[in-house]
Enzyme design. Sequence first.
Site, PDB file in Angstrom:
ATOM      1  N   ASP A  53      -1.499   6.823   6.053  1.00 19.40           N
ATOM      2  CA  ASP A  53      -2.579   5.906   5.680  1.00 19.40           C
ATOM      3  C   ASP A  53      -2.785   4.947   6.847  1.00 19.40           C
ATOM      4  OD1 ASP A  53      -4.194   3.906   4.690  1.00 19.40           O
ATOM      5  OD2 ASP A  53      -2.831   3.299   3.084  1.00 19.40           O
TER       6      ASP A  53
ATOM      7  N   LYS B  81     -12.541  -1.699   6.779  1.00 16.57           N
ATOM      8  CA  LYS B  81     -11.928  -2.601   7.752  1.00 16.57           C
ATOM      9  C   LYS B  81     -12.606  -2.386   9.118  1.00 16.57           C
ATOM     10  CE  LYS B  81      -8.405  -2.150   4.563  1.00 16.57           C
ATOM     11  NZ  LYS B  81      -8.563  -3.325   3.752  1.00 16.57           N
TER      12      LYS B  81
ATOM     13  N   TRP C 240       0.835  -1.213   0.000  1.00 21.59           N
ATOM     14  CA  TRP C 240       0.000   0.000   0.000  1.00 21.59           C
ATOM     15  C   TRP C 240       0.861   1.252   0.000  1.00 21.59           C
ATOM     16  CZ3 TRP C 240      -4.228  -1.002  -2.126  1.00 21.59           C
ATOM     17  CH2 TRP C 240      -4.817  -2.260  -1.957  1.00 21.59           C
TER      18      TRP C 240
END
Length: 381
Positions: A192, A216, A111
Amino acid sequence: MASSPARSDDTVTMNFGSGPGALPRAALLAAQEEFLDVEGSGMSILEHSHRGSVYDRIHEEARALFRKVLDLPASHEVLFFQGGASEQFATVPMNFLRPGDRAGYAVHGVWGEKAVQEATTWAPLAGAEAPVVASSQEGTRYLRVPSAAELGAFSGSLRYVHTTTNETIHGVQWHAEAIAAAVPAGVPLVCDMSSDFLSRPTDLSPFALTYAGAQKNVGPSGLVVAIVNADFAKECRKDLPRIFRYDVNLKEKSLVNTPPVFSVYLTRNVLRWLDAEGGLPAMAERNTAKAKLVYDALESCGGFYTVPVERAARSQMNVVFGLPNAQLDMRFLAEAKTRRMVGLSGHRSVGGMRAALYNAVPLAWAEALAEFLVDFAKRAG
Ligand code: PMP
């Protein structure tokens, strides 16, 4: 349309998937109960105007609950965007890089790599320098967070430093406090936090901007929550389309255009649940217990399972592990399914196994998984 029985506790499937992940049943049930008639209005939340009083109350309650559970300082605001965390990979460099600027990216997984990719695409368009990258990659693998030596590539003159707390695919977690201590003082910190947001008490005051894709610990996919220092948001470029500008979103309270109303509504339900359960301290306590159960089970099987990530960086949210061979992978997943456990295969880019233990995964599921891990190793080992 065929009717299907409501999920009961007997029929529930244990979702260990890493995203979209398990959501609290209480939040889903509340949505089911008032789906056709939200707040006695005789209409579904999906039909309400985003400028009307019913949605306005929900929008403001969601923002206020984020403030409350995160204990946000007055300097920081809650924003909603749509387009997922990937949208923020692009809008961060768009908003904050000007000619001659250079950003730093600390990377410990895929990511982070994707965030670098967007900054690398955007920087030349803005007349900015290519980002400087501090990466903990070894070969093709990520097994730890970046070291002090790797972070030595950063200097105080960077426009911002971008990091990731939890790398969902590799199962490598870097706590926000450690990140804040590791990067040069005075450089705006962007992070992030998609896959460990709201999983433990976290002081967000050192961060100029943090963001999290909702799917999530927060709610439905597509929605992304950003916590921004208002002064930093106002430093953004003003020559961008309004929809992408942090200052415009701040001023309009995330109502620049029609927001994803259902996603914000469901997020509000999740936050009500989280708050009623005892907030972030309670989540942290449970998440620690769940992760301990699963890692301990993996390590109690005499080396049958491999647990590749360095101990200090092992994720509490995404437990990554391997079996001795691909045939056993298949058998493990098939047997898990008969026990109503799904979502356990690793990301397609790395293979192996992965169990997400997000907030909504109850302790009983972690116990069931731990028991299955030990039992499977006994039979297959
Ligand atoms: N960052 C992290 C840490 C993630 O886990 C994910 C998705 N799994 C993303 C970014 C991308 O999120 P989205 O698909 O919402 O763009």
